[in-house]
Design an enzyme around this catalytic site. Structure first.
Site, PDB file in Angstrom:
ATOM      1  N   THR A  21      46.088  56.437  12.186  1.00 15.46           N
ATOM      2  CA  THR A  21      45.552  57.303  11.418  1.00 15.46           C
ATOM      3  C   THR A  21      46.589  58.694  11.525  1.00 15.46           C
ATOM      4  O   THR A  21      46.945  59.413  10.384  1.00 15.46           O
ATOM      5  CB  THR A  21      44.105  57.912  11.629  1.00 15.46           C
ATOM      6  OG1 THR A  21      43.432  56.564  11.712  1.00 15.46           O
ATOM      7  CG2 THR A  21      43.687  59.041  10.950  1.00 15.46           C
ATOM      8  N   HIS A  49      38.729  41.137  50.995  1.00 11.99           N
ATOM      9  CA  HIS A  49      38.705  40.615  49.546  1.00 11.99           C
ATOM     10  C   HIS A  49      39.790  41.103  48.843  1.00 11.99           C
ATOM     11  O   HIS A  49      40.833  40.821  48.713  1.00 11.99           O
ATOM     12  CB  HIS A  49      37.292  40.848  48.675  1.00 11.99           C
ATOM     13  CG  HIS A  49      37.571  40.301  47.281  1.00 11.99           C
ATOM     14  ND1 HIS A  49      36.885  39.112  46.974  1.00 11.99           N
ATOM     15  CD2 HIS A  49      38.123  40.639  46.194  1.00 11.99           C
ATOM     16  CE1 HIS A  49      37.145  38.708  45.733  1.00 11.99           C
ATOM     17  NE2 HIS A  49      37.952  39.750  45.215  1.00 11.99           N
ATOM     18  N   GLU A  50      39.875  42.484  49.108  1.00 12.75           N
ATOM     19  CA  GLU A  50      40.958  43.409  48.625  1.00 12.75           C
ATOM     20  C   GLU A  50      42.431  43.143  49.149  1.00 12.75           C
ATOM     21  O   GLU A  50      43.252  43.197  48.580  1.00 12.75           O
ATOM     22  CB  GLU A  50      40.625  44.842  48.503  1.00 12.75           C
ATOM     23  CG  GLU A  50      39.298  44.945  47.529  1.00 12.75           C
ATOM     24  CD  GLU A  50      39.370  44.624  46.085  1.00 12.75           C
ATOM     25  OE1 GLU A  50      40.545  44.537  45.620  1.00 12.75           O
ATOM     26  OE2 GLU A  50      38.557  44.387  45.502  1.00 12.75           O
ATOM     27  N   HIS A 101      43.703  39.796  48.046  1.00 17.51           N
ATOM     28  CA  HIS A 101      44.596  40.483  46.590  1.00 17.51           C
ATOM     29  C   HIS A 101      46.032  40.882  46.814  1.00 17.51           C
ATOM     30  O   HIS A 101      47.067  40.703  46.306  1.00 17.51           O
ATOM     31  CB  HIS A 101      43.713  41.440  45.640  1.00 17.51           C
ATOM     32  CG  HIS A 101      42.760  40.782  45.102  1.00 17.51           C
ATOM     33  ND1 HIS A 101      42.828  39.621  44.227  1.00 17.51           N
ATOM     34  CD2 HIS A 101      41.296  40.910  44.933  1.00 17.51           C
ATOM     35  CE1 HIS A 101      41.598  39.085  43.938  1.00 17.51           C
ATOM     36  NE2 HIS A 101      40.703  39.861  44.190  1.00 17.51           N
TER      37      HIS A 101
END
Length: 638
Positions: free
Chosen positions: A223, A440-441, A444
């Site tokens: 736009t 857990h992290e 990763h």
């Protein structure tokens, strides 16, 4: 245009009396009132035109009239007795209050006077029971009709008067106000020339394009680009959303299309901008239309006719349209002579993100430590609207903290808010859950740093964010990815499995925290099999079609393969997940001590940086005389 014309919604124009809702309600109320009074009376319509009078008498006097046979008939109610005299046309109605008297009926029988019962009605009860609901329903109907009339620019019989709702604007936006879409700007620059100097092209026999379709993901500036074209050319800009053409009544959308083009022609040279054109331009072959008389189809047909019908040699009218779903548009709309060109307005690359950040940062007071290039590296894959929101969010954070300048930490926090959600400092989790999230992290993060083709870690946190995340590992690539090799997809699967594997290795028990990771890993493998031709299951055969690349629609909804192929696909997905899971668990087992250090630091600080993650891994490798398995920067996904 006739500026003296007054539309139906003009405050200075007078409404006809019968279009006044209050007057109509009053008329209906009077009619109902009169009808109810007549129906509830014990007299007929003929008696209303006779000369009558009413006289209240005692019960004793009423019995005397009956005994003397001076009444013609008697009506007995629950509390009243009415008697009509025998005086010709000048009748008198005698009314007396009834008392308990068992001799009344035998007296009427002995005098052979006609008698009957009647039900006494309460006028106010009738009003509440009948007139009020009718007036309420009538009032609601009139209110809805008036609202519909306003929305339709004059009601059912005033479709053409929607012209007054179409206003031209002269945008002040210029190409210099846009950043990050240089290729798209180059594509539309000549549109400005067409509008400014139409005779130059007409003298060469060139036909000016009638339509340009701007396609791209949401928030990329379609736009804004259309307004910049009108601003650079200094021509009237007529803007409408695709859904604005569709209304309840068939034919109204087509009428609005005609009105829009009529006004644009009178103001030529001009630009018509239709946002979200897929609302009216959906393919008729896709089964989206109900019938040949469908409102959307009539609107589309009128748009096609208008784009065929107007000439643009001397007074150009150019149609710009925007969509993020080009694959569903009708082929007739995309053929040459209508939308001659399609311009991709894509998400910005690194350089484009830096330029966009510079544009939006101008009104913001910055501290000396602000590094927009670092922010641009953290925001790969975000659109211009996302970047503008990050700048605004950073300014709000600085103001909330009573800071006089926006610092780098505010910008980083705004990036994390946009990617991971709002930080939930008030959400208290138990030490047990905090320990699960930390492992857990950490899983990763370690797999991400030790897997070729994965993105580098920027930050690891166990502070809850968003609606569901109890922690997150921020590892955004420095650049947008347009292609992914097979080893990069495998690397992404490994990183996703790292969280579940860490829980399994260190806690000997798994939790629900990996549900989204497993879902995404499954989708990646499914794409490898069914769409990318990266497996032996289907070879190079494509089993599913991609839905929408701009809206992230995933893969096709309809299954185009056999049950046997589906079983083989399921088996391949399961086996590859198990294979990568074993590999990830082994890697984490080799670096147990490093992960324990990382978990302890997360417990203490709740947040550690990507640099600290790499330091922990390097220190562990040096202390154990291990050959480094950290992936160099150039081998990470970038």
């Amino acid at each position: 245009m006739d500026n003296n014309h007054k539309g139906p919604n003009d405050p200075n124009s007078k409404k006809p009396l019968l279009q006044n809702p209050l007057l109509l309600i009053a008329i209906f109320g009077i009619i109902i009132f009169v009808a109810m009074r007549v129906m509830n009376s014990d007299e007929g319509f003929g008696d209303r035109f006779l000369s009558t009078s009413t006289k209240n008498i005692s019960y004793h006097e009423m019995k005397e009239l009956i005994e003397k046979k001076e009444v013609d008939s008697v009506s007995i109610g629950q509390t009243l007795i009415k008697a009509i005299s025998k005086e010709g046309n000048n009748k008198t109605i005698y009314v007396a209050k009834r008392v308990p008297d068992l001799s009344l009926v035998p007296l009427l029988d002995s005098q052979k006077i006609n008698y009957s019962g009647f039900s006494e009605s309460n006028f106010f009860a009738d009003i509440l029971g009948w007139l009020l609901p009718v007036l309420v329903i009538l009032g609601l109907w009139m209110f809805m009709a008036s609202r519909m009339q306003k929305n339709m620019g004059g009601g059912i019989f005033g479709m053409g008067s929607s012209k007054k709702l179409i206003n031209a604007e002269k945008p002040k936006v210029r190409f210099n106000d846009m950043a990050g879409n240089e290729e798209a700007k180059e594509e539309v620059v000549e549109i400005v020339d067409f509008l400014k100097y139409p005779d130059r092209y007409a003298s060469l026999g060139a036909k000016i394009p009638k339509g340009v379709l701007l396609v791209g993901p949401p928030g990329t500036g379609k736009t804004l680009l259309a307004k910049a074209v009108a601003g650079e050319a200094s021509v009237p800009f007529f803007s409408m959303g695709g859904s604005s053409f569709i209304e309840m009544f068939v034919g109204l959308g087509a009428s609005r299309v005609r009105d829009l083009f009529d006004i644009a022609k009178k103001e030529a040279p001009s630009i018509i901008f239709i946002d979200e054109i897929d609302a009216i331009g959906k393919s008729r072959a896709a089964g989206g239309m109900i019938s040949g008389n469908d409102e959307r189809e009539q609107t589309l047909n009128q748009l096609l006719a208008e784009m065929d019908g107007f000439g643009s040699e001397n007074a150009p009218v150019i149609v710009l349209a925007a969509t993020n779903r080009p694959e569903i548009l009708d082929p007739a709309l995309l053929r040459p002579g209508r939308f001659d060109r399609q311009v991709l307005v894509d998400k910005p690359d690194f350089k484009g993100r830096v330029e966009i950040l510079k544009v939006h940062i101008k009104p913001v007071k910055l501290a000396n430590d602000v590094d927009l290039q670092e922010i641009a590296k953290l925001t790969a894959g975000l659109a211009g609207a996302d970047l503008a929101n990050i700048i605004n969010e950073a300014a709000l954070l600085a103001g909330r903290n009573n800071q006089k300048e926006v610092k780098q930490q505010h910008l980083k926090e705004a990036v994390e808010r946009g990617i991971a959600g709002l930080e939930k400092k008030s959400r208290r989790i138990s030490p047990k859950e905090k320990k699960i999230v930390a492992y857990h992290e950490s899983g990763h993060a370690v797999i991400s740093e030790m897997t070729k083709g994965s993105a580098r870690v920027n930050k690891v946190s166990i502070i809850p964010r968003g609606m569901a995340a109890l922690g997150y590992t921020l590892n955004t690539p420095e650049e947008n990815k347009y292609l992914m090799q097979k080893h990069e997809l495998i690397a992404e699967i490994d990183v996703l499995l790292g969280g579940r594997a860490a829980e399994d290795v260190f806690l000997q028990e798994i939790s629900t925290g990996a549900s989204n990771d497993l879902e995404r890993a499954t989708d990646i493998i499914k794409g490898m099999v069914s769409y990318y031709g990266m497996s032996d299951v289907s070879g190079l055969m494509v089993l599913e079609k991609q839905r929408n690349s701009f809206l992230g629609g995933g893969f096709g909804s309809g299954r185009e393969f056999s049950e046997k192929m589906a079983e083989e696909m399921d088996s391949f997905i399961k086996n590859l997940l198990e294979e990568r899971y074993v590999h990830v668990k082994q890697t984490l087992s080799d670096y147990k001590d490093a992960i324990e250090v990382m978990v302890n630091e997360l417990f203490e600080k709740e947040v550690i940086t990507g640099e600290r993650v790499r330091e922990i891994i390097s220190e562990y490798e040096v202390s154990h005389n291990l050959q480094t398995r950290l992936v160099p920067l150039e081998e990470h996904a970038s």
